[in-house]
Design a protein around this motif. Structure first.
Motif, PDB file in Angstrom:
ATOM      1  N   THR A  71       0.834  -1.201   0.000  1.00  0.00           N
ATOM      2  CA  THR A  71       0.000   0.000   0.000  1.00  0.00           C
ATOM      3  C   THR A  71       0.868   1.250   0.000  1.00  0.00           C
ATOM      4  O   THR A  71       0.490   2.266  -0.584  1.00  0.00           O
ATOM      5  N   HIS A  72       2.005   1.198   0.687  1.00  0.00           N
ATOM      6  CA  HIS A  72       2.942   2.311   0.716  1.00  0.00           C
ATOM      7  C   HIS A  72       4.234   1.802   1.327  1.00  0.00           C
ATOM      8  O   HIS A  72       4.341   0.612   1.645  1.00  0.00           O
ATOM      9  N   THR A  73       5.203   2.680   1.474  1.00  0.00           N
ATOM     10  CA  THR A  73       6.549   2.215   1.819  1.00  0.00           C
ATOM     11  C   THR A  73       7.017   2.694   3.190  1.00  0.00           C
ATOM     12  O   THR A  73       8.218   2.865   3.416  1.00  0.00           O
ATOM     13  N   GLY A 133      -2.141  11.108   0.911  1.00  0.00           N
ATOM     14  CA  GLY A 133      -2.596  11.798   2.128  1.00  0.00           C
ATOM     15  C   GLY A 133      -1.717  11.361   3.282  1.00  0.00           C
ATOM     16  O   GLY A 133      -0.821  12.084   3.701  1.00  0.00           O
ATOM     17  N   HIS A 134      -1.925  10.141   3.774  1.00  0.00           N
ATOM     18  CA  HIS A 134      -1.024   9.587   4.790  1.00  0.00           C
ATOM     19  C   HIS A 134       0.388   9.480   4.207  1.00  0.00           C
ATOM     20  O   HIS A 134       1.374   9.778   4.883  1.00  0.00           O
ATOM     21  N   ALA A 135       0.479   9.046   2.964  1.00  0.00           N
ATOM     22  CA  ALA A 135       1.742   8.999   2.225  1.00  0.00           C
ATOM     23  C   ALA A 135       1.428   9.321   0.772  1.00  0.00           C
ATOM     24  O   ALA A 135       0.369   8.936   0.271  1.00  0.00           O
ATOM     25  N   GLY A 152      -4.667  -0.241   3.831  1.00  0.00           N
ATOM     26  CA  GLY A 152      -3.344   0.124   4.347  1.00  0.00           C
ATOM     27  C   GLY A 152      -3.469   1.091   5.505  1.00  0.00           C
ATOM     28  O   GLY A 152      -4.203   0.837   6.469  1.00  0.00           O
ATOM     29  N   ASP A 153      -2.799   2.231   5.419  1.00  0.00           N
ATOM     30  CA  ASP A 153      -2.887   3.253   6.465  1.00  0.00           C
ATOM     31  C   ASP A 153      -3.808   4.406   6.070  1.00  0.00           C
ATOM     32  O   ASP A 153      -3.825   5.435   6.757  1.00  0.00           O
ATOM     33  N   HIS A 154      -4.535   4.256   4.982  1.00  0.00           N
ATOM     34  CA  HIS A 154      -5.493   5.320   4.627  1.00  0.00           C
ATOM     35  C   HIS A 154      -6.672   5.305   5.607  1.00  0.00           C
ATOM     36  O   HIS A 154      -7.143   6.361   6.031  1.00  0.00           O
TER      37      HIS A 154
HETATM   38 ZN   LIG Z   1       2.103   4.363   7.066  1.00  0.00          ZN
END
Ligand SMILES: [Zn+2]
Length: 275
Positions: A71-73, A133-135, A152-154
């Motif tokens: 989802t992101h890094t 947004g978050h990343a 993910g972290d959204h």
């Molecule tokens: Zn995160």
């Protein structure tokens, strides 16, 4: 029931959650890795590169893993991708890591995903939804067959998403929450916490929560202007524990940048004032 790390928990048809042993203020019970599919598998967010967690994932996937998507890094989401890919021969997909010092710099996707791209294995189609947004490189993944969005972290369950400028962007985060309301969804499967039913209700709740916080930031600024971020934190976050202030100050900075872009605040050196 509490989330227990290291255990493969079925959370839907052909969806298994394995939570990494990295609980904390930012990660709740730990990072959720999801194993999706039957004959062929995809792992979403292999998590931190912790040997026991990689082994739990290897046991769950056997020789069926085709793709590892992230989802992101951030460091609790993607670093195990390399070890898991090496052990299984699966390929890695996601978006390249931005350079803000908070990222998995070793993340090396074989495939770069844009908004709308799909990752497909037997009976499973995951569609990437770019949700900055978050990343800035954050992707959610829509499991089209079941209308489940891996967020993910959204969107997290049980803890609040932190927006850390400059890579974190509050204005983009609001837009990406609004975007969720345009998708046909049955549930959210978050990177931290449990499955969230009634996803549109949750997205609306999160937007309302952020707007309320934004108003508290604007009110704090009106009372103290000009003020540093550290002076504003206790006013705008008077409802959270002091131990969360170091994290809260980052999201507060995110709110101030959004207010400045909207002509409602002005940055002046170390201080912020009302416009
Ligand atoms: Zn995160």
């Amino acid at each position: 029931m509490d989330i227990v790390c290291g255990v493969a928990v079925p959370v839907g048809p052909h969806i298994v959650r394995i939570t990494a042993p990295n609980p904390g203020v930012m990660t709740g019970p730990g990072t959720n890795s999801y194993v999706i599919g039957d004959r062929e598998l995809v792992v979403i967010d292999p998590g931190p590169d912790i040997e026991s967690h990689v082994n739990a994932l290897r046991t769950a996937v056997g020789d069926r893993l085709k793709w590892i998507v992230c989802t992101h890094t951030h460091l609790d989401h993607s670093p195990a991708a390399g070890a898991l890919a090496e052990a299984t021969g699966a390929r890695i997909a996601g978006r390249a890591a931005p350079q803000d010092g908070r990222q998995d710099a070793g993340f090396a996707p074989a495939r770069l995903l844009d908004d709308g791209d799909t990752v497909t294995v037997a009976d499973v189609t995951l569609r990437a939804v770019h949700t900055p947004g978050h990343a800035s490189n954050h992707l959610c993944y829509l499991l089209e067959q079941q209308k489940i969005l891996f967020t993910g972290d959204h969107v997290m369950q049980g803890s609040t998403v932190v927006i850390s400028p400059p890579d974190g962007d509050m204005q983009a985060y609001f837009a990406s929450l609004e975007r969720l309301l345009t998708l046909d969804l049955a549930a959210f499967a978050p990177g931290h916490g449990r499955i969230i039913e009634k996803p549109h209700d949750e997205a609306r709740r999160l937007i309302a929560h952020r707007l309320k916080r934004e108003q508290k930031v604007a009110d704090a600024l009106a009372r103290r202007s000009p003020a540093t971020i550290d002076e504003l934190v206790p006013l705008a976050y008077d409802d959270v524990s002091e131990r969360l202030y170091p994290v809260a100050r980052r999201s507060l900075h995110g709110h101030l940048i959004k207010l400045a872009r909207e002509g409602r605040a002005v940055e002046q050196g170390e201080r912020w004032k009302t416009a």
